[in-house]
Design a protein around this motif. Structure first.
Motif, PDB file in Angstrom:
ATOM      1  N   TRP A 191       0.847  -1.198   0.000  1.00 48.44           N
ATOM      2  CA  TRP A 191       0.000   0.000   0.000  1.00 48.44           C
ATOM      3  C   TRP A 191       0.882   1.248   0.000  1.00 48.44           C
ATOM      4  N   VAL A 192       0.353   2.313  -0.572  1.00 51.31           N
ATOM      5  CA  VAL A 192       0.977   3.628  -0.414  1.00 51.31           C
ATOM      6  C   VAL A 192       0.635   4.139   0.977  1.00 51.31           C
ATOM      7  N   GLY A 193       1.638   4.561   1.741  1.00 50.10           N
ATOM      8  CA  GLY A 193       1.354   5.134   3.049  1.00 50.10           C
ATOM      9  C   GLY A 193       2.071   4.427   4.183  1.00 50.10           C
ATOM     10  N   TYR A 194       1.656   4.725   5.396  1.00 47.40           N
ATOM     11  CA  TYR A 194       2.351   4.213   6.578  1.00 47.40           C
ATOM     12  C   TYR A 194       1.404   4.164   7.766  1.00 47.40           C
ATOM     13  N   ALA A 195       1.802   3.377   8.747  1.00 47.23           N
ATOM     14  CA  ALA A 195       1.113   3.331  10.039  1.00 47.23           C
ATOM     15  C   ALA A 195       1.972   4.038  11.070  1.00 47.23           C
ATOM     16  N   GLY A 344       5.824  26.762  -1.319  1.00 49.38           N
ATOM     17  CA  GLY A 344       5.097  26.190  -2.443  1.00 49.38           C
ATOM     18  C   GLY A 344       5.926  25.225  -3.265  1.00 49.38           C
ATOM     19  N   ARG A 345       7.170  25.597  -3.558  1.00 48.17           N
ATOM     20  CA  ARG A 345       8.032  24.714  -4.354  1.00 48.17           C
ATOM     21  C   ARG A 345       8.323  23.420  -3.612  1.00 48.17           C
ATOM     22  N   GLU A 346       8.486  23.512  -2.311  1.00 47.62           N
ATOM     23  CA  GLU A 346       8.766  22.319  -1.518  1.00 47.62           C
ATOM     24  C   GLU A 346       7.591  21.337  -1.565  1.00 47.62           C
ATOM     25  N   LEU A 347       6.368  21.849  -1.455  1.00 51.25           N
ATOM     26  CA  LEU A 347       5.206  20.972  -1.510  1.00 51.25           C
ATOM     27  C   LEU A 347       5.014  20.396  -2.916  1.00 51.25           C
ATOM     28  N   GLN A 348       5.280  21.196  -3.921  1.00 55.31           N
ATOM     29  CA  GLN A 348       5.182  20.685  -5.286  1.00 55.31           C
ATOM     30  C   GLN A 348       6.221  19.581  -5.521  1.00 55.31           C
ATOM     31  N   ARG A 349       7.421  19.780  -4.991  1.00 49.09           N
ATOM     32  CA  ARG A 349       8.455  18.761  -5.106  1.00 49.09           C
ATOM     33  C   ARG A 349       8.032  17.479  -4.387  1.00 49.09           C
ATOM     34  N   ALA A 350       7.383  17.612  -3.243  1.00 45.62           N
ATOM     35  CA  ALA A 350       6.895  16.438  -2.520  1.00 45.62           C
ATOM     36  C   ALA A 350       5.861  15.697  -3.361  1.00 45.62           C
ATOM     37  N   SER A 351       5.001  16.444  -4.072  1.00 46.58           N
ATOM     38  CA  SER A 351       4.013  15.812  -4.952  1.00 46.58           C
ATOM     39  C   SER A 351       4.704  15.020  -6.050  1.00 46.58           C
ATOM     40  N   GLN A 352       5.765  15.577  -6.597  1.00 42.92           N
ATOM     41  CA  GLN A 352       6.522  14.877  -7.637  1.00 42.92           C
ATOM     42  C   GLN A 352       7.214  13.638  -7.088  1.00 42.92           C
ATOM     43  N   MET A 353       7.598  13.684  -5.818  1.00 43.12           N
ATOM     44  CA  MET A 353       8.333  12.591  -5.189  1.00 43.12           C
ATOM     45  C   MET A 353       7.433  11.457  -4.699  1.00 43.12           C
ATOM     46  N   ARG A 354       6.128  11.720  -4.560  1.00 43.96           N
ATOM     47  CA  ARG A 354       5.265  10.746  -3.885  1.00 43.96           C
ATOM     48  C   ARG A 354       5.302   9.376  -4.561  1.00 43.96           C
ATOM     49  N   ARG A 355       5.150   9.349  -5.887  1.00 45.87           N
ATOM     50  CA  ARG A 355       5.153   8.053  -6.582  1.00 45.87           C
ATOM     51  C   ARG A 355       6.504   7.350  -6.433  1.00 45.87           C
ATOM     52  N   LYS A 356       7.595   8.121  -6.493  1.00 48.76           N
ATOM     53  CA  LYS A 356       8.921   7.523  -6.346  1.00 48.76           C
ATOM     54  C   LYS A 356       9.142   7.038  -4.914  1.00 48.76           C
ATOM     55  N   PHE A 357       8.666   7.824  -3.935  1.00 47.93           N
ATOM     56  CA  PHE A 357       8.878   7.478  -2.530  1.00 47.93           C
ATOM     57  C   PHE A 357       8.197   6.155  -2.196  1.00 47.93           C
ATOM     58  N   TYR A 358       6.999   5.961  -2.748  1.00 41.86           N
ATOM     59  CA  TYR A 358       6.269   4.720  -2.483  1.00 41.86           C
ATOM     60  C   TYR A 358       6.360   3.735  -3.650  1.00 41.86           C
ATOM     61  N   GLY A 359       7.223   4.025  -4.635  1.00 47.04           N
ATOM     62  CA  GLY A 359       7.416   3.130  -5.762  1.00 47.04           C
ATOM     63  C   GLY A 359       8.561   2.168  -5.531  1.00 47.04           C
ATOM     64  N   ASN A 360       9.018   1.531  -6.601  1.00 46.49           N
ATOM     65  CA  ASN A 360      10.075   0.519  -6.507  1.00 46.49           C
ATOM     66  C   ASN A 360      11.446   1.110  -6.798  1.00 46.49           C
ATOM     67  N   PHE A 361      12.458   0.507  -6.189  1.00 48.76           N
ATOM     68  CA  PHE A 361      13.839   0.918  -6.390  1.00 48.76           C
ATOM     69  C   PHE A 361      14.704  -0.330  -6.271  1.00 48.76           C
ATOM     70  N   TRP A 362      15.359  -0.710  -7.362  1.00 47.88           N
ATOM     71  CA  TRP A 362      16.184  -1.915  -7.375  1.00 47.88           C
ATOM     72  C   TRP A 362      15.379  -3.156  -6.955  1.00 47.88           C
ATOM     73  N   GLY A 363      14.181  -3.292  -7.500  1.00 49.69           N
ATOM     74  CA  GLY A 363      13.395  -4.499  -7.295  1.00 49.69           C
ATOM     75  C   GLY A 363      12.652  -4.601  -5.984  1.00 49.69           C
ATOM     76  N   ALA A 364      12.606  -3.526  -5.220  1.00 44.72           N
ATOM     77  CA  ALA A 364      11.880  -3.525  -3.940  1.00 44.72           C
ATOM     78  C   ALA A 364      11.322  -2.124  -3.713  1.00 44.72           C
ATOM     79  N   PRO A 365      10.342  -1.969  -2.807  1.00 42.78           N
ATOM     80  CA  PRO A 365       9.858  -0.624  -2.507  1.00 42.78           C
ATOM     81  C   PRO A 365      11.007   0.298  -2.084  1.00 42.78           C
TER      82      PRO A 365
END
Length: 409
Positions: A191-195, A344-365
């Motif tokens: 899932w995207v997100g955290y506990a 504003g730029r920081e929040l926009q950058r976070a929006s751009q990062m969201r898919r990468k942050f919760y996406g895959n990297f080297w075959g794992a999240p």
């Protein structure tokens, strides 16, 4: 009809902070608190060290200072962080009351009145607001600080689609008997997100934050209960704080039976809550406005929350401060330029990062790899601690992680 200079709808951190700053210098402010008495805001209550350093008086509120954090990857790998920059956790009843009373002491008039979606209309010289009691108020400026479901924002800035909303839900539960209450963030499997588990002075806030468009309450609630039960299982052991066995993984039959007992006891005391959080897409930041002719939006109502973590208290307070500065300078419409230049730029950058942050990297999240690398590298742990504290933004994060990884272990 009572006449004010500014009407602020919503007495959370953003509304109360703006009301205090304006009223303290003589602006006639009405602050509307429509939340039922004693009903807490659904929120983890974490306030970053960045916010505490910007506004030290926040430490006067009754809360708990956090200088250690346990992080868990989606597979359950454990990382213990000792934070150079502590943050704080508050009960939102205590925190919001503290800020609201400061606004009242500064001279703002606080009304325990709810303003509905049809309770405000624009006039030639400002606004008329009708509370649900039927009382009417007028002013030149209307400020929406009424959260992610803001009626004012929907009317003046337009509604946000489900894809640009996140969901937070959870439970308030008792502190462990021995007081061994760790602060925990665990990234979710599949899932995207955290506990999270955030200990407060008199209870623990457990919760999950995830995207609304992929929300599955039954499955996520099961994950959260597994997380909560594992938390209390560790608390029974004592101060050694062994790693939690998350998501029902690797437990013997005896352990499962013990956990059933914990679950049954917890069912008797846990109090449920839920809320929505804005999570704007990167392109939306270019067009979404937070002010216009005689109106402004603050905090969650404006969409000012980190799309990766959902953290919004810092941006609520900072947006309130920037609007007050613009208003007191005689140019309230400058607020739009100020917030964009400030965060504003920081929040926009976070929006751009969201898919990468919760996406895959080297075959794992990516969150799995991030914790794996941090477990073996002091420099990456330090950057991760700065990110948690709010001191390290997403702009330049990748570059700083790469530089840290190249330094000696």
């Amino acid at each position: 009809m009572d006449r004010f200079d500014v009407l602020i709808v919503g007495a959370g951190p953003a509304g109360s902070f703006a009301a205090e700053r304006l009223a303290r210098v003589g602006v006639r402010v009405a602050l509307f608190d429509g939340r039922p008495p004693g009903e807490p805001k659904a929120c983890g209550g974490g306030v970053t060290s960045k916010a505490l350093k910007a506004w030290p008086h926040l430490l006067e509120a009754v809360g708990r200072t956090i200088d250690e954090l346990d992080l868990y990857s989606p597979s359950g790998k454990h990382l213990h962080l000792e934070l150079d920059e502590p943050f704080a956790v508050y009960s939102r009843i205590a925190f919001d009351t503290f800020l609201r009373e400061r606004a009242r002491d500064a001279g703002a008039q606080v009304f325990t009145e709810k303003v509905s979606a049809r309770g405000f209309k624009q006039t030639a010289d400002g606004w008329i607001v009708r509370a649900q009691s039927g009382a009417e108020f007028s002013s030149e400026w209307l400020v929406g600080a009424d959260g992610a479901n803001s009626a004012i924002a929907k009317k003046l800035a337009g509604p946000l689609p489900p894809a640009e909303m996140e969901v937070a839900f959870g439970y308030r539960a008792p502190l462990p008997d021995d007081g061994n209450a760790a602060t925990v963030v665990a990234f979710l499997p599949r899932w995207v997100g955290y506990a999270w588990a955030f200990p407060r002075p008199d209870h623990i806030s457990f919760g999950i934050a995830t995207t609304q468009d992929a929300f599955d309450h039954e499955a996520l609630d099961k994950l959260l209960w597994d997380f909560m039960v594992s938390y209390y299982e560790v608390a029974q052991v004592g101060n050694s704080r062994p790693g939690m066995r998350l998501w029902s993984n690797g437990k013997t039959e005896a352990q499962v039976n013990n956990l059933s007992h914990i679950r049954a006891e917890l069912k008797k005391t846990a109090e449920r809550y839920a809320a929505r959080i804005p999570g704007l897409e990167a392109r939306t930041w270019d067009t979404r406005r937070a002010c216009g002719k005689h109106w402004a939006l603050l905090g969650d109502a404006a969409g000012f929350a980190d799309p990766v973590t959902g953290e919004g208290i810092y941006y609520a307070l900072r947006s309130a401060e920037l609007f007050a500065d613009a208003y007191l300078s005689g140019a309230p419409l400058n607020y739009e330029r100020l917030w964009r230049a400030d965060f504003g730029r920081e929040l926009q950058r976070a929006s751009q990062m969201r898919r990468k942050f919760y996406g895959n990297f080297w075959g794992a999240p990516f969150t799995e790899r991030m914790i794996e690398f941090a477990r073996g590298h002091r420099g990456i742990r330090k950057v991760l601690g700065e990110l948690v504290a709010g001191e390290q933004g997403y702009t330049g994060l990748k570059r700083k992680l790469a530089r840290s990884a190249l330094k000696p272990l």
